[in-house]
Every structure is written in C-alpha cells, then in structure tokens.
Design an enzyme around this catalytic site. Structure first.
Site, short mmCIF file in Angstrom:
data_model
loop_
_atom_site.label_atom_id
_atom_site.label_comp_id
_atom_site.label_asym_id
_atom_site.label_seq_id
_atom_site.Cartn_x
_atom_site.Cartn_y
_atom_site.Cartn_z
N ARG A 142 -21.10 11.10 39.40
CA ARG A 142 -20.52 10.74 37.91
C ARG A 142 -19.14 10.00 38.10
NH1 ARG A 142 -24.74 14.37 37.95
NH2 ARG A 142 -25.87 14.78 36.01
N SER B 243 -33.91 18.32 32.51
CA SER B 243 -33.46 17.77 33.73
C SER B 243 -32.14 17.11 33.22
CB SER B 243 -34.48 16.60 33.84
OG SER B 243 -34.08 15.54 34.54
N LYS C 281 -38.95 17.19 43.87
CA LYS C 281 -37.78 17.14 44.31
C LYS C 281 -37.78 16.16 45.61
CE LYS C 281 -35.47 19.18 41.19
NZ LYS C 281 -34.62 18.61 40.49
N LYS D 209 -21.87 17.58 44.65
CA LYS D 209 -22.85 16.08 44.57
C LYS D 209 -22.86 15.63 43.33
CE LYS D 209 -27.25 16.06 46.32
NZ LYS D 209 -28.02 15.53 45.26
N SER D 210 -23.33 16.32 42.28
CA SER D 210 -23.43 15.70 40.87
C SER D 210 -22.22 15.29 40.43
CB SER D 210 -24.02 16.85 39.97
OG SER D 210 -25.22 17.20 40.30
N ARG E 270 -41.04 21.43 47.18
CA ARG E 270 -40.31 22.52 47.73
C ARG E 270 -41.04 23.76 47.59
NH1 ARG E 270 -34.19 20.46 45.70
NH2 ARG E 270 -33.99 19.13 47.82
N ARG F 32 -32.27 20.26 51.83
CA ARG F 32 -32.24 21.71 51.36
C ARG F 32 -33.29 22.40 51.97
NH1 ARG F 32 -27.98 21.20 48.24
NH2 ARG F 32 -27.96 19.63 46.58
N ASP G 278 -31.64 23.69 42.60
CA ASP G 278 -31.54 23.30 43.93
C ASP G 278 -31.35 24.45 44.79
OD1 ASP G 278 -31.86 20.70 42.95
OD2 ASP G 278 -29.75 20.20 43.03
#
Ligand code: S3P
Length: 427
Positions: free
Chosen positions: A26, A165, A339, A21-22, A343, A385, A312
């Site tokens: 990008r 982060s 998040k 996903k990241s 969580r 998640r 995550d």
C-alpha cells in the site's frame, strides 16, 4: 530442491521480522498516486512487494530502491502513464486485486497477469463491483487472470462485500479515488484496515460507521513518509516455534499489532500461550515487541469474526494445534481454499504426513493434537506460508524432515531459514 531440517530441543533469542507485506504494497501504491516524495523504511523486500514496484515503474513512476529505504516519487492521482507491456503481478494476490481497482479508473488500457497460482485465484469478486462502478474489465472465462482493463468513467457505489476480504475492500476503495461521488463498502466482518489508515494519513476522507466505510474522492493525496512495522504474519512462525518447543523464550521486535491483524495472538492465548506485549507504541499503525515462552497448549474453537483477523496465520496455527492437548476446530475459513494454494488441503495432507490426527472440512480443519509427530518429506505446494509452517512443525517432530521448494519463502520472508538457523544455534 529439498531442504533437510532436524528437530531442535529449544529456541532462545531475539528476532526482528521483515516489514509487513500488506503495508509495504500500500505504501508503494498510494505513494505513486500522491503528490510529493514518499520515503518508506522497513519495506518488505519480498518478491510480492517487488512485483508491485515493478508494475508501477512500468506506469512511469520513479521508484528508488536501496538497502535502507524505498523512495517513491509520486506521480499524483492523474499521473500514471500507459504501460507499454503487460503488468506482471507474480504470485501476489494483493498486487493483482488492488492494482485492478486503481487501473479501473485510468484513461488507458492495461493487461494484468501473474503466475500459475494467480491464474487460478478468483477475480470475479473484484470484476463484479468494479463493473457496477462503470469499469470496463474482462477476465479469462469471466473470473480469472489475465485481466484486461479499458478506460471508463467510474461512479461511486454502495457495496455489501460477500466475503470479508481486505483485498476486495481495498480494490473498491482505490477505484473510488477516481469515481464521481462517494464509495461505500460494507464488511461482513472487519478485515485489515491498512488502506483506510494510509488514505487518511494522506489527507483523504475515509469515514467508518459500524461496518460501513465511506471514501469521498479527494482532489489530491499528499505524500507522507511510511515506517513499515514488522509483519505479524511472519512473527507467527516464531510465536508458534517458541510455544511448542520446550525451554524456549523468544523476543520478536517491532511487530505491527493493528487490531485487525492480531487474531493470532487471541487464538494462541485462548490455547494457553504465554505471550507478552512489550513497549507498545506507534501512531498510524500500532507496534510492540512480543515475548513468547514455551507453553502447554490446549485445543480451542476458532471461527466467526476472528477468521479475517488471522487468515494468513491459520496454517501455522494448525501446527500449534497438532502439538496442543485435545481438539482444535477451525471453521468459517473457506477462504483458505483460494489462497496461494488450497491451504485446507495442503495443511491437512502435510500434518497427516507427520502422523497428526487431522481432518479437512468444507470450511476448516479438525485437529486432535498431543500425539508425537515424526519427521517426513513435506511438500510446500509452492506456497510460502505452507513451507514456513511445515519448517516450524519439523523443529518439533522426531527425526529428520525435508521441505521441497524452500525458495518459495522469498515471497514474504526471504531470510526465513537463515533466521531460524541463527536462533537454533542460539546466536
Ligand atoms: C491481504 C489480505 C488478505 C491476505 C493477504 C493480504 C491484503 O487477503 O490473505 O495475504 O494485503 O489486503 P483477503 O483480504 O483476500 O482475505
């Protein structure tokens, strides 16, 4: 809607998880800012990454999407156009924060907003450093979406990140592309470095000196094709399933194993997991296949610098801990509270619903594992998640379970339940 899930005795087979996903986000963002055409294979067709595509299309970037690839026709560093409507980022924190960094340096105004979860997530952490660079940004109540961004000239800064982060680090570096002078960010602990790797691949100078990362604004970025590896965050569900179910063996193919993302492998190995890395390869981003076999897990302590490397994966790691002998302590993970859902609260409540001995703390969880768990009606909190973690938990519980709002897995893994069903039938 609720999805009923039943326990299974073992899982065997081969899985290919969807793209990271990241890296998918990008590839679209930097492809849009590059000169030339970026062909992205392995792109994650999840809702979050589709939100990124939709925002860039609204700024005049031509993006073709087919089953095989995403093709981004780069607009160049100064080629984005003023959007005629609000830029909607859905559930995606990465889209919201990274895009904000890019928008801060544009000669036009824009407004960013997302869904109910995004409207609760802290944006002050990006507003503050971007303002120090000269950006003109306002958030609702100072710290929340919607964000309004107006044209401004930016100057590079040297900024010590208050939290480890990657979204914050990347927002500042991306704003740095449009700033006068160099931009340096200093990380309290290493977070995922996909932005830095991709910027270098496009010809920008990004230097790392210990915990300091310095970007020199480039004249242009040159488009390169991107092969997105499988997402280790998605692989984590199958790793934990293969470990906690008896007589199981799974091969997970083509998984990205960038060292800033492999905390989950280190933590599971510390718990006694049998996981092998096969066929290691990859240039810009390291990749391998993972083989996991059922293992007797034991408790461990997870805290400090490993946390950003598995942030995550902590929900599904909590599931592994509930099936491990002894106590697992997770600390230094207060970021989990901000998040897609809180969580810590979510996993504490849901594991307790299955009968686990679990206590939430200010910065993590204490889980005493090893007692049999029973099926229950699990809540996903509209958080992909949490839904996937509790679906894995349900496989190893006694009796049937249900998961509410299972469709939320489409944020990062639309085919998750289909893949799980296929493995359960040993197909
Ligand atoms: C991400 C960074 C992480 C992670 C998120 C994706 C990214 O957030 O939780 O799912 O792509 O940069 P933080 O960097 O804010 O912890």
């Amino acid at each position: 809607m609720h999805l009923t899930r039943f326990p299974v005795s073992s899982l065997r087979g081969t899985v290919t998880v969807p793209g990271d996903k990241s890296i998918s986000h990008r590839a679209v963002m930097l492809g849009a800012l590059a000169e030339g055409t970026t062909r992205i294979t392995g792109f994650l067709m999840g809702e979050d990454c589709l939100s990124t595509i939709s925002c860039f299309r609204k700024m005049g970037v031509e993006i073709d999407v087919s089953d095989e690839q995403v093709v981004v026709h780069g607009a160049g560093l100064h080629g984005l156009r003023a959007p005629s409507e609000l830029l909607y980022t859905g559930n995606s924190g990465t889209t919201t924060r990274l895009l904000c960094g890019i928008l801060a340096g544009q000669p036009f105004s824009s407004v960013l907003n997302g869904d109910a979860s995004i409207q609760k997530r802290p944006m002050g952490r990006i507003i503050q450093p971007l303002r120090q660079m000269g950006a003109d940004i306002d958030g609702k109540d100072g710290n929340l979406c919607p964000l309004t961004i107006r044209p401004a000239s930016l100057s590079g800064i040297r900024y010590v990140l208050p939290v480890a982060s990657a979204q914050l680090k990347s927002a500042i570096l991306l704003a740095g592309l449009f700033a006068d002078g160099q931009t340096t960010v200093i990380e309290p602990a290493p977070s995922r470095d996909h932005t830095e790797r991709m910027l270098r691949g496009l010809g920008a100078s990004v230097e790392t000196d210990g915990s300091a990362i310095t970007l020199t604004p480039p004249e242009t970025l040159r488009a390169v094709d991107v092969e997105v590896p499988g997402d280790i965050s998605s692989a984590a569900y199958f790793l934990v399933a293969g470990l906690i179910l008896p007589d199981s063996e799974l091969i997970i193919r083509n998984v990205g194993v960038n060292p800033t993302r492999t905390g989950i492998l280190d933590a599971l190995e510390a718990m006694g997991a049998d996981i092998e890395r096969l066929n290691e390869r990859g240039e810009v981003e390291p990749i391998c296949d993972l083989r996991v076999r059922s293992s007797r897990l034991h408790g461990t302590e997870i805290g400090g610098d490993i946390i950003p490397r598995l942030i995550d994966e902590l929900p599904v790691l909590a599931v592994a801990a509930a099936f491990a002998e002894g106590e697992t302590v997770i600390r230094d993970a207060q970021e989990l509270k901000v998040k897609e859902s809180d969580r810590i609260a979510a996993m504490t409540a849901e594991l307790a619903r299955a009968g686990a001995d679990v206590r939430g703390t200010e910065d993590g969880m204490i889980i005493r594992g090893g007692r049999p768990l029973h099926g229950a009606d699990f809540c996903s909190y509209a958080d992909h998640r949490i839904a996937m973690s509790m679906a894995i938990c349900a496989l190893a519980c006694e009796g049937a379970s249900s998961i509410d709002d299972p469709a939320c897995v489409a944020i990062s893994y639309p085919a998750f339940f289909d893949t799980l069903d296929r493995l359960q039938h040993n197909e």
